[in-house]
Design a protein around this motif. Structure first.
Motif, PDB file in Angstrom:
ATOM      1  N   ALA A 240     -29.261 -34.016 -37.228  1.00  0.00           N
ATOM      2  CA  ALA A 240     -28.216 -33.309 -36.390  1.00  0.00           C
ATOM      3  C   ALA A 240     -28.353 -33.813 -35.025  1.00  0.00           C
ATOM      4  O   ALA A 240     -29.443 -34.193 -34.702  1.00  0.00           O
ATOM      5  N   ALA A 241     -27.297 -33.530 -34.332  1.00  0.00           N
ATOM      6  CA  ALA A 241     -27.369 -34.200 -32.950  1.00  0.00           C
ATOM      7  C   ALA A 241     -27.192 -32.630 -31.962  1.00  0.00           C
ATOM      8  O   ALA A 241     -26.742 -31.759 -32.730  1.00  0.00           O
ATOM      9  N   GLY A 242     -27.497 -32.856 -30.813  1.00  0.00           N
ATOM     10  CA  GLY A 242     -27.185 -31.903 -29.889  1.00  0.00           C
ATOM     11  C   GLY A 242     -28.138 -30.550 -30.321  1.00  0.00           C
ATOM     12  O   GLY A 242     -29.283 -30.699 -30.670  1.00  0.00           O
ATOM     13  N   THR A 243     -27.532 -29.438 -29.893  1.00  0.00           N
ATOM     14  CA  THR A 243     -28.241 -28.286 -29.886  1.00  0.00           C
ATOM     15  C   THR A 243     -28.116 -27.469 -31.153  1.00  0.00           C
ATOM     16  O   THR A 243     -28.380 -26.267 -31.404  1.00  0.00           O
ATOM     17  N   THR A 244     -27.415 -28.157 -32.200  1.00  0.00           N
ATOM     18  CA  THR A 244     -26.936 -27.614 -33.319  1.00  0.00           C
ATOM     19  C   THR A 244     -28.154 -26.610 -33.996  1.00  0.00           C
ATOM     20  O   THR A 244     -29.321 -27.485 -34.216  1.00  0.00           O
ATOM     21  N   TYR A 245     -27.819 -25.601 -34.370  1.00  0.00           N
ATOM     22  CA  TYR A 245     -29.028 -24.599 -34.986  1.00  0.00           C
ATOM     23  C   TYR A 245     -29.064 -25.039 -36.657  1.00  0.00           C
ATOM     24  O   TYR A 245     -28.164 -24.911 -37.344  1.00  0.00           O
ATOM     25  N   ARG A 246     -30.230 -25.212 -37.045  1.00  0.00           N
ATOM     26  CA  ARG A 246     -30.426 -25.397 -38.485  1.00  0.00           C
ATOM     27  C   ARG A 246     -31.600 -24.813 -38.960  1.00  0.00           C
ATOM     28  O   ARG A 246     -32.651 -24.912 -38.466  1.00  0.00           O
ATOM     29  N   ALA A 247     -31.531 -23.823 -39.902  1.00  0.00           N
ATOM     30  CA  ALA A 247     -32.560 -23.166 -40.797  1.00  0.00           C
ATOM     31  C   ALA A 247     -32.978 -23.976 -41.883  1.00  0.00           C
ATOM     32  O   ALA A 247     -32.167 -24.783 -42.439  1.00  0.00           O
ATOM     33  N   ALA A 248     -34.490 -23.719 -42.342  1.00  0.00           N
ATOM     34  CA  ALA A 248     -34.725 -24.271 -43.533  1.00  0.00           C
ATOM     35  C   ALA A 248     -35.014 -23.191 -44.519  1.00  0.00           C
ATOM     36  O   ALA A 248     -35.694 -23.470 -45.483  1.00  0.00           O
ATOM     37  N   THR A 249     -34.178 -22.038 -44.384  1.00  0.00           N
ATOM     38  CA  THR A 249     -34.406 -21.285 -45.307  1.00  0.00           C
ATOM     39  C   THR A 249     -34.196 -21.315 -46.666  1.00  0.00           C
ATOM     40  O   THR A 249     -35.037 -20.955 -47.860  1.00  0.00           O
ATOM     41  N   ASP A 250     -33.238 -22.063 -46.984  1.00  0.00           N
ATOM     42  CA  ASP A 250     -32.879 -22.722 -48.295  1.00  0.00           C
ATOM     43  C   ASP A 250     -33.846 -23.564 -48.930  1.00  0.00           C
ATOM     44  O   ASP A 250     -34.141 -23.366 -50.239  1.00  0.00           O
ATOM     45  N   ASP A 251     -34.408 -24.191 -48.170  1.00  0.00           N
ATOM     46  CA  ASP A 251     -35.492 -25.165 -48.622  1.00  0.00           C
ATOM     47  C   ASP A 251     -36.683 -24.466 -49.226  1.00  0.00           C
ATOM     48  O   ASP A 251     -37.362 -24.694 -50.071  1.00  0.00           O
ATOM     49  N   PHE A 252     -37.224 -23.478 -48.398  1.00  0.00           N
ATOM     50  CA  PHE A 252     -38.238 -22.336 -48.672  1.00  0.00           C
ATOM     51  C   PHE A 252     -37.944 -21.731 -49.965  1.00  0.00           C
ATOM     52  O   PHE A 252     -38.741 -21.801 -50.883  1.00  0.00           O
ATOM     53  N   ILE A 253     -36.641 -21.078 -49.858  1.00  0.00           N
ATOM     54  CA  ILE A 253     -36.315 -20.288 -51.212  1.00  0.00           C
ATOM     55  C   ILE A 253     -36.273 -21.120 -52.441  1.00  0.00           C
ATOM     56  O   ILE A 253     -36.515 -20.803 -53.572  1.00  0.00           O
ATOM     57  N   ASN A 254     -35.866 -22.539 -52.162  1.00  0.00           N
ATOM     58  CA  ASN A 254     -35.715 -23.313 -53.444  1.00  0.00           C
ATOM     59  C   ASN A 254     -37.183 -23.836 -53.669  1.00  0.00           C
ATOM     60  O   ASN A 254     -37.231 -25.011 -54.356  1.00  0.00           O
ATOM     61  N   ALA A 255     -38.122 -23.310 -53.117  1.00  0.00           N
ATOM     62  CA  ALA A 255     -39.641 -23.975 -53.305  1.00  0.00           C
ATOM     63  C   ALA A 255     -39.729 -25.371 -53.081  1.00  0.00           C
ATOM     64  O   ALA A 255     -40.407 -26.147 -53.835  1.00  0.00           O
ATOM     65  N   GLN A 256     -39.124 -26.069 -52.001  1.00  0.00           N
ATOM     66  CA  GLN A 256     -39.100 -27.332 -51.590  1.00  0.00           C
ATOM     67  C   GLN A 256     -40.128 -27.339 -50.566  1.00  0.00           C
ATOM     68  O   GLN A 256     -40.741 -28.907 -50.373  1.00  0.00           O
TER      69      GLN A 256
END
Lengths: 425, 336
Positions: A240-256
């Protein structure tokens, strides 16, 4: 026919009556976002409020967090907006909050139970009562206990450093053939706990932003190295570019990923979505060279200065800020309480069957005792966002191989200077 | 039956007839007073009003904003700073190195957009032309294929972005196919080249149906007897294409080029959903830069965003005029 006409007249009278009744009610609109189930809990609490206050109609407008971050500020700047809003960017927009002091029933109650954090949401030097924190949050880590057990890797214990956690997570990643060892939300707020752990200081002696220091660069360097080594999930920061917020919650929930650094506000969400798929634990904030401190924060419910109904807003706020209501809100949403009376009374009966939740909450409560000068000061510092934005933008560019760390450092200083310059025009 | 149809037709148009009769007398009075030219102005007024409110006034306001500073949103909260925002956007120590520019992300966006426009417009025109040529032939299921190629145009850009994100992400469809074929999975959107190519490919896929339709209309307007004459002269197909099809498609080409050019400079929604401008800033295009600076950034700067959009608008106007001039010159040459 007579029956039909009579029914029609009755319906018409009833209709006009209800319109007249509705016109007699004051409508209060609350702009609300949810991380988990708190929207449902709040709706339930407001339904009960309306039963006891038929003269006030409270409309809960559930919106995405992005709306709070991007659209609400524009509404506020143009002197519009809802009557009440749930906001995280409290300090920077402090000029738009309604001072409830002259409207609430007992200002002393508010001072006693929420006074410690009024400075997070009012202009420097003000004695206003703008609202209250619906919950406290603390940044911290979560580990997938099941993945660690399956990999036969021991989870790092108390006092473990960032390096310890990443090394252990790397073993799990390799053993379980996961795409990455860990992830940290793409947010300047989140990584500021890490920079603080390595002794970063953002605040100059005059209260203005200080130049980027070695503490900040130490943690930034680690993040870049971990990304280059394939340990940090690249989709979160690099893609992603700029200040876009992104969480990794789904990756943790999916045991990745076996380790995820985010914050206490996710507990209810993790509990709901993970269920019994795997066991997870809260880890607190790993240690750096200087501290092991998470960054406190939270969402505040504030009255908006431009409301046409400040008295009714205060009635709603008095109800929602009452100890009984906030206790129930805390117990049902699985949030850390921000009400002094609720904290001191203790004995919170968190409403969940999930065995992972209570230890996680206890861990965050214990971790809230850890602090550093920077993490103590940041929530009430108005230039925090200037730092957060440029940290995310420039560190992402380094991770993507576009600029070097040294270039990033000077560019971050320039970005912050530009922000300060624009604000002082 | 004809009588019934006529009656139904009259019934359907009756309200309009009534309305026309009602407005006729005052309009006649008006025309006597203003003359025919004045009447044209009257009829143009509603459209001009809409254009003024939704285009002209925002354009002027945007220009005014571009000359203001501060962090306020309303004009009265913003001090006048002249051309400072433009100076900030254009200030560079070394124009060959973007990172020496004060607004390096603006220059990154400009460079990325230029690359995107060159590749995407070329690809768009070529693919649309080939598709139009195929769909113009008498093939089986022609109507079906026309619908298939046009269908993506009906999709919302956000849906387009999401569909392709699900295809290209780590656990996406493409990697699933790759793994089943025994190939190594790839994080397509994390690679600068693939991400850039994906934005070009996806936007072409999403919009080519529209341009194909324009070219198809042009192809069908070419008189058949020209092709029949060429066939009688045993003219090779490539020569027929160069000497008949391409020249007579000229006006349609000009429309396609101008529209595709404008659309590709303005590219935003599907790319924002697909790549978010990443990896790093490799798919950060101008409109996203403007959006980030003006709205999405934690500390937004409406003045800088307005200045960037004015510059972008100016470039678009120049490109469009250049395009029109070239196509008119080509038409003139053909006419001679």
């Amino acid at each position: 026919m007579k029956f039909t006409m009579t029914s029609f007249v009755a319906l018409a009278v009833a209709g006009f009556g209800s319109v007249a009744f509705a016109q007699g009610r004051t409508e209060i609109r609350v702009m609300w976002y949810s991380d988990g189930i708190e929207g449902e809990v709040m709706q339930d609490l407001l339904d009960r409020f309306e039963e006891s206050h038929p003269e006030i109609d409270v409309v809960l407008d559930n919106v995405a967090y992005q709306v709070i971050q991007e659209q609400l500020p524009i509404q506020l700047a143009s002197g519009q907006g809802p009557d009440i809003a749930r906001v995280t960017n409290l300090k920077e927009q402090a000029e738009h909050w309604l001072d409830l002091r002259e409207y609430v029933e007992d200002p002393a109650y508010w001072e006693t139970n929420f006074g410690d954090r009024f400075d997070w949401m009012r202009p420097d030097g003000s004695d206003a009562i703008p609202g209250f924190m619906t919950q406290l949050t603390l940044t911290g880590g979560f580990a997938n206990k099941t993945l660690f057990e399956q990999a036969g890797v021991e989870m790092p214990g108390e006092g473990a450093t960032w390096d310890d956690w990443i090394a252990a997570s790397k073993e799990v990643m390799e053993s379980q053939q996961l795409p990455a060892a860990f992830a940290i939300d793409r947010s300047g707020h989140r990584i500021s706990a890490g920079t603080a752990s390595y002794g970063a200081n953002y605040i100059g002696d005059d209260g203005m932003p200080a130049p980027i220091d070695d503490g900040t660069m130490s943690f930034a360097t680690k993040l870049v190295e971990w990304t280059e080594e394939g340990l940090m999930l690249p989709e979160v920061w690099v893609s992603a570019a700029g200040t876009t917020y992104r969480a990794a919650t789904d990756d943790f929930i999916n045991a990745q990923i076996p380790f995820y650094y985010s914050g206490s506000w996710l507990i209810a969400n993790l509990s709901t979505k993970i269920g019994d798929a795997f066991d997870w634990v809260a880890t607190g904030t790993p240690c750096g060279t200087e501290a092991c401190a998470g960054l406190a924060g939270g969402a505040g419910l504030v009255g908006i200065k431009y409301t046409q109904h400040p008295k009714e807003v205060a009635v709603v706020m008095d109800y929602l800020a009452s100890e009984e209501v906030l206790r129930e809100f805390t117990e049902r949403t699985l949030f850390l309480p921000a009400h002094k009376g609720v904290v001191e009374a203790g004995g919170l009966n968190f409403q969940t069957d999930d065995p992972n939740v209570a230890p996680a909450l206890e861990k965050f409560i214990a971790a809230s005792g850890e602090s550093s000068p920077l993490t103590d000061a940041l929530p009430a510092w108005k230039w925090g966002n200037a730092y957060y934005g440029t940290l995310v933008t420039r560190i992402s560019q380094v991770m993507a191989g576009e600029i070097s760390l040294d270039e990033a450092r000077s560019m971050m200083d320039q970005d912050i200077a530009d922000q300060v310059g624009a604000a002082s025009q | 039956m004809a009588g019934l149809g006529e009656t139904l037709g009259r019934a359907a148009t009756w309200p309009f007839t009534l309305m026309a009769r009602a407005v006729d007398p005052p309009l006649r009075v008006w025309q006597r007073w203003t003359g025919t030219g004045g009447m044209a102005a009257v009829f143009l007024a509603p459209n001009l009003a809409i254009f003024g409110v939704f285009v002209l006034i925002p354009l002027v306001l945007n220009f005014v904003y571009s000359m203001t500073g501060g962090t306020g949103i309303l004009l009265d909260q913003r001090p006048f700073i002249g051309m400072e925002q433009y100076g900030r956007l254009l200030e560079c120590e070394d124009y060959t190195r973007r990172i020496t520019c004060r607004e390096d992300q603006f220059w990154t966006a400009v460079t990325n957009t230029a690359g995107f426009v060159i590749f995407q417009v070329t690809l768009m025109v070529v693919v649309s032309l080939i598709t139009a040529l195929i769909l113009n032939r008498n093939i089986r299921g022609r109507g079906f294929f026309r619908a298939v190629f046009f269908f993506p145009v009906l999709l919302s850009p956000v849906v387009v972005g999401l569909i392709w994100r699900w295809i290209l992400q780590r656990e996406g469809l493409l990697n699933l196919i790759a793994v089943n074929l025994g190939l190594e999975p790839e994080i397509w959107l994390n690679d600068r080249f693939y991400a850039f190519a994906a934005t070009i490919g996806v936007s072409t896929w999403a919009h080519m149906g529209f341009y194909t339709l324009i070219l198809l209309a042009g192809l069908q307007a070419i008189p058949r007897d020209l092709y029949e004459a060429a066939e009688m002269d045993a003219t090779p197909p490539s020569r027929v294409f160069r000497r008949i099809t391409l020249p007579l498609l000229g006006p349609n080409f000009a429309v396609v080029l101008v529209l595709a050019l404008i659309r590709s400079v303005q590219i935003f929604d599907e790319v924002y959903v697909l790549t978010g401008g990443g990896p790093g800033t490799s798919t950060l295009y101008l409109t996203q830069y403007i959006y980030e600076v003006g709205f999405a950034s934690i500390l937004r700067n409406p003045g800088l965003a307005a200045a960037a959009s004015i510059l972008m608008g100016a470039v678009l106007v120049v490109l469009t005029l250049l395009q029109l001039w070239l196509s008119r010159r080509a038409e003139g040459r053909r006419a001679r």
